[in-house]
Design an enzyme around this catalytic site. Structure first.
Site, PDB file in Angstrom:
ATOM      1  N   GLY A  29      40.561  30.917  41.811  1.00 15.38           N
ATOM      2  CA  GLY A  29      42.012  31.033  41.716  1.00 15.38           C
ATOM      3  C   GLY A  29      42.420  31.120  40.247  1.00 15.38           C
ATOM      4  O   GLY A  29      42.232  32.151  39.628  1.00 15.38           O
ATOM      5  N   SER A  47      34.418  32.828  39.499  1.00 16.04           N
ATOM      6  CA  SER A  47      35.702  33.365  39.079  1.00 16.04           C
ATOM      7  C   SER A  47      36.417  32.321  38.226  1.00 16.04           C
ATOM      8  O   SER A  47      35.850  31.861  37.231  1.00 16.04           O
ATOM      9  CB  SER A  47      36.510  33.799  40.308  1.00 16.04           C
ATOM     10  OG  SER A  47      37.590  34.602  39.944  1.00 16.04           O
ATOM     11  N   TRP A  48      37.644  31.916  38.569  1.00 15.36           N
ATOM     12  CA  TRP A  48      38.268  30.810  37.832  1.00 15.36           C
ATOM     13  C   TRP A  48      37.384  29.569  37.874  1.00 15.36           C
ATOM     14  O   TRP A  48      37.345  28.792  36.914  1.00 15.36           O
ATOM     15  CB  TRP A  48      39.649  30.483  38.402  1.00 15.36           C
ATOM     16  CG  TRP A  48      40.091  29.084  38.047  1.00 15.36           C
ATOM     17  CD1 TRP A  48      40.100  27.990  38.863  1.00 15.36           C
ATOM     18  CD2 TRP A  48      40.543  28.628  36.768  1.00 15.36           C
ATOM     19  NE1 TRP A  48      40.529  26.878  38.180  1.00 15.36           N
ATOM     20  CE2 TRP A  48      40.817  27.237  36.895  1.00 15.36           C
ATOM     21  CE3 TRP A  48      40.756  29.246  35.536  1.00 15.36           C
ATOM     22  CZ2 TRP A  48      41.290  26.471  35.825  1.00 15.36           C
ATOM     23  CZ3 TRP A  48      41.215  28.487  34.461  1.00 15.36           C
ATOM     24  CH2 TRP A  48      41.481  27.112  34.617  1.00 15.36           C
ATOM     25  N   ASP A  76      32.139  44.491  39.993  1.00 15.44           N
ATOM     26  CA  ASP A  76      33.238  43.519  40.010  1.00 15.44           C
ATOM     27  C   ASP A  76      34.426  44.098  39.237  1.00 15.44           C
ATOM     28  O   ASP A  76      34.346  44.326  38.029  1.00 15.44           O
ATOM     29  CB  ASP A  76      32.754  42.216  39.372  1.00 15.44           C
ATOM     30  CG  ASP A  76      33.723  41.058  39.559  1.00 15.44           C
ATOM     31  OD1 ASP A  76      34.930  41.307  39.718  1.00 15.44           O
ATOM     32  OD2 ASP A  76      33.261  39.896  39.519  1.00 15.44           O
ATOM     33  N   HIS A 133      33.228  41.401  43.478  1.00 12.54           N
ATOM     34  CA  HIS A 133      33.581  40.078  42.963  1.00 12.54           C
ATOM     35  C   HIS A 133      33.337  38.943  43.955  1.00 12.54           C
ATOM     36  O   HIS A 133      33.082  37.812  43.548  1.00 12.54           O
ATOM     37  CB  HIS A 133      35.063  40.078  42.567  1.00 12.54           C
ATOM     38  CG  HIS A 133      35.542  38.797  41.964  1.00 12.54           C
ATOM     39  ND1 HIS A 133      35.105  38.343  40.740  1.00 12.54           N
ATOM     40  CD2 HIS A 133      36.436  37.861  42.421  1.00 12.54           C
ATOM     41  CE1 HIS A 133      35.703  37.192  40.450  1.00 12.54           C
ATOM     42  NE2 HIS A 133      36.503  36.883  41.456  1.00 12.54           N
TER      43      HIS A 133
END
Length: 321
Positions: free
Chosen positions: A43, A114-115, A270, A298
């Site tokens: 996120g 990711s985050w 990605d 991703h």
């Protein structure tokens, strides 16, 4: 090809009060006597799911999941109007430490995508003595050029159809400016219909571009208004503030973790977090091993990504904590 481990249920869970009126949801599954590992979701604002437990061998890992402030099962929820001013990277790092202490864990493997890779690196650089290994996926270093790539037009050259949908809520006069700022105004509009429409457009843009092959179910799930409001508002809040990090901080401070072994898993295709960030991180961090999934984007659920992630946790489970 490795696949996810079978579904499991938590053997314990709870809510931890961490101050600022915030309560963090945590759960533990797998083997209570196993090697501790914590999963940090993406996120920010994505929350955890039952699937996240399945990257770890349940017979050999003590698996900890937690929902970051404002999303998932943590309270208060951003969709209900929770205060974003007490939601920063420093707060999240402190919350992770609070959960670790609450569970009586001395050191743990940190897994994030990711985050979650951003937060994993920031946490490890703050508390390197608490981290045994790092497993990172879809690297996001939260540099300004990464934000601009994905939210200010460049990624739209690859997905022009989805980019048009992302632009739709933004007034025409604002489309050549900083779209992160434009979306901030829309996401916090007093008209709930405007805010919800913007949140759904923001959330579904990411879902629609996260997999190499289209995944309509994923995109539909991202359009759930309650999920989208939390996801979009929290992401936008962090990205407007550069993740509450100095520009280039995670590479600048890499010396704090160069002794920590790590495996980086990156989809070649990605679009959300292009492979250049994984490459930059790998070159700066000599203890890391880079695994490029050549037929993946991703998403952590794509088969080639799953293979490398499960292989990574299996590699480290035999290493003493």
């Amino acid at each position: 090809m490795r696949s996810l481990y079978p579904p499991i249920e938590p053997y314990d869970r709870g809510m931890l009060e961490v101050g600022d009126g915030q309560a963090i949801y945590w759960e533990t599954s797998g083997n209570p006597a196993g090697k501790p590992a914590v999963f940090l979701h993406g996120g920010p604002g994505g929350g955890t799911s039952a699937l996240n437990r399945r990257y770890f061998d349940p017979d050999r890992y003590r698996i900890v999941l937690l929902d970051q402030r404002g999303c998932g099962n943590s309270t208060p929820h951003i969709a209900d109007g929770a205060d974003l001013s007490v939601n920063t990277t420093a707060h999240l790092i402190a919350d992770i430490e609070a959960v670790r202490a609450e569970l009586g864990i001395e050191r743990w493997l940190v897994f994030g995508g990711s985050w979650g890779s951003t937060l994993s690196l920031a946490y490890a650089q703050k508390y390197p003595h608490r981290v045994t290994e790092l497993v990172l996926r879809g690297i996001f270093l939260l540099r300004r050029k990464e934000i601009d790539w994905y939210y200010n037009g460049s990624a739209g050259y690859v997905y022009p159809d989805e980019w048009e949908k992302f632009l739709a809520p933004v007034p025409a006069a604002e489309r050549d400016g900083d779209l992160v700022e434009a979306y901030h105004r829309l996401l916090h509009c007093t008209d709930p219909e405007v805010a919800t429409a913007a949140a759904v457009a923001w959330s579904t843009w990411e879902a629609a571009t996260s997999t190499l092959r289209p995944d309509p179910e994923r995109t539909a799930d991202a359009g759930d208004p309650r999920f989208a409001l939390a996801f979009a508002r929290i992401e936008n809040h962090y990205f407007r503030h550069g993740g509450f990090l100095d520009e280039g901080q995670l590479l600048r401070d890499i010396g704090a973790i160069t002794h920590i072994p790590g495996i980086i898993v990156q989809g070649r295709h990605d679009i959300v977090c292009p492979a250049v960030s994984a490459w930059d991180l790998h070159r700066a961090w000599p203890q890391s091993r880079l695994r490029i999934a050549h037929d993946a984007g991703h998403s952590a659920t794509e088969p080639a990504i799953v293979h490398h992630l499960v292989e990574a946790t299996d590699t480290f489970v035999a290493v003493p904590g």
